[in-house]
Design an enzyme around this catalytic site. Structure first.
Site, PDB file in Angstrom:
ATOM      1  N   SER A  74      -1.413  39.901  15.266  1.00 49.37           N
ATOM      2  CA  SER A  74      -2.428  39.699  14.226  1.00 49.37           C
ATOM      3  C   SER A  74      -3.297  40.948  14.151  1.00 49.37           C
ATOM      4  CB  SER A  74      -3.254  38.443  14.518  1.00 49.37           C
ATOM      5  OG  SER A  74      -4.180  38.193  13.472  1.00 49.37           O
ATOM      6  N   HIS A 133       0.322  38.543  11.059  1.00 49.05           N
ATOM      7  CA  HIS A 133      -0.656  37.991  10.122  1.00 49.05           C
ATOM      8  C   HIS A 133      -1.053  39.070   9.131  1.00 49.05           C
ATOM      9  CE1 HIS A 133      -2.119  34.864  13.336  1.00 49.05           C
ATOM     10  NE2 HIS A 133      -0.959  34.553  12.800  1.00 49.05           N
ATOM     11  N   ASP A 157      -3.275  31.746  17.772  1.00 50.54           N
ATOM     12  CA  ASP A 157      -1.920  31.549  17.259  1.00 50.54           C
ATOM     13  C   ASP A 157      -0.906  32.281  18.136  1.00 50.54           C
ATOM     14  OD1 ASP A 157       0.016  30.597  15.470  1.00 50.54           O
ATOM     15  OD2 ASP A 157      -0.018  32.459  14.322  1.00 50.54           O
TER      16      ASP A 157
END
Length: 339
Positions: free
Chosen positions: A160, A187, A280
């Site tokens: 991310s 992401h 995540d």
């Protein structure tokens, strides 16, 4: 959320102030006219989010992002006149930890209102969920199905904030003849995926391309999750996209892909979780480890944002916790070993 605005144009600052004021849940924390002022403002009063322009006098948004993430880390959303005209700067700032990027809303003539403020507000809301996410319940995983075909090894990477640079470092350390297929879930807004794939391709001997529905992992090829839906294995060998689960703030989700791989992929699997904000991927990495796959998390010292790998380390999801410059060699070693 308390939001700091960094932009050298008074009209842009006023426009962003109005957008922030239009949502009762948000308030303006402070404004800065360049990156140097933004760094100082974050030292004095750390906001929940910074809306960062890229091109400014004295210090631009890339260097400001680097300094803020090094000194007083907080979520940063790049908001600039044209993302398409600043692609190198976007990826460089994301490499230092910026979460996402969006064009500044335009103004409706004679009305002074932002014509596409909803997109900016949507991204702010998503970041709010990422920062406040406390994890979701774990679901039971069926047994993996046997893998078929020539591809027996899979490297699954999740990242991310700070991810583009970290992924480039890992891929750049892998040889072009690595005997494994690779899938990346980063992401990033889907509009940036083609550019991200091209950019990563400049840092590695491996071909990199967006994953299409129906693609099959290929040895020596990096497939990148390419939509705002979740990338999953639809069978033991075929990839696809799904909108479920709809309530995840992470789209595409690393957890969803890792858990899908644990469920469907029957060969050797190496899970890698890199820098990122939130949680995540931590649960998904634990699922992979519980299924006796090798799992790797980036260490704190080399993470631009020590959120996702920290969450993985906290629940014992990582077999190895490694500095960024050691991850490629560990994967090469793992791929050369038959388990």
């Amino acid at each position: 959320m308390r939001i700091g605005v960094v932009n050298d144009l008074p009209m842009a600052v006023e426009l962003l102030r109005r957008v922030i004021a239009s949502a009762p849940a948000h308030q303006l924390a402070w404004t800065a006219t360049n990156g140097r002022e933004a760094v100082e403002a974050c030292r004095r009063d750390l906001p929940d989010l910074v809306l960062m322009d890229l091109t400014m006098p004295e210090m631009g948004g890339v260097e400001a992002t680097r300094r803020i993430m090094a000194e007083t880390p907080c979520p940063i959303l790049l908001v600039t006149a044209s993302i398409d005209a600043n692609v190198p700067g976007v990826y460089e700032a994301m490499g230092y930890g910026a979460l996402d990027a969006v064009d500044i809303p335009s103004v409706v003539p004679f009305e002074g209102m932002a014509s596409n403020a909803s997109l900016l507000l949507s991204k702010i809301a998503t970041i709010g969920k990422l920062v406040g996410d406390s994890g979701t319940r774990r679901r039971a995983m069926p047994h993996a199905l046997p893998a078929s075909g020539a591809v027996r090894k899979l490297i699954a990477i999740g990242a991310s904030a700070g991810g583009p640079a970290a992924v480039a470092a890992v891929l750049g350390g892998l040889p072009g003849d690595i005997p494994a297929a690779l899938v990346l879930v980063q992401h990033v807004d889907e509009k940036f995926v083609p550019g991200l794939a091209d950019w990563l391709g400049q840092h590695t001997a491996l071909p990199v391309r967006p994953a299409q529905d129906g693609d099959r992992p290929e040895v020596g090829v990096v497939l990148v999750a390419a939509t705002s839906n979740h990338l999953v294995f639809k069978s033991a060998t075929e990839l696809g996209y799904t909108s479920e689960p709809r309530d995840y703030p992470y789209r595409p989700s690393v957890d969803v892909f890792f858990e899908s791989a644990a469920r469907r992929w029957g060969g050797e699997l190496f899970g890698v979780l890199l820098t990122g904000m939130g949680r995540d991927g931590a649960r998904g990495l634990k699922t992979l480890r519980d299924a006796h796959h090798l799992t790797i998390a980036q260490d704190q010292a080399t993470s631009a944002v020590y959120g996702m790998p920290k969450a993985a380390a906290a629940i014992g999801a990582a077999v190895d916790i490694l500095p960024l410059n050691s991850i490629a060699n560990r994967l090469i070693e793992a791929c050369a070993t038959t388990y």
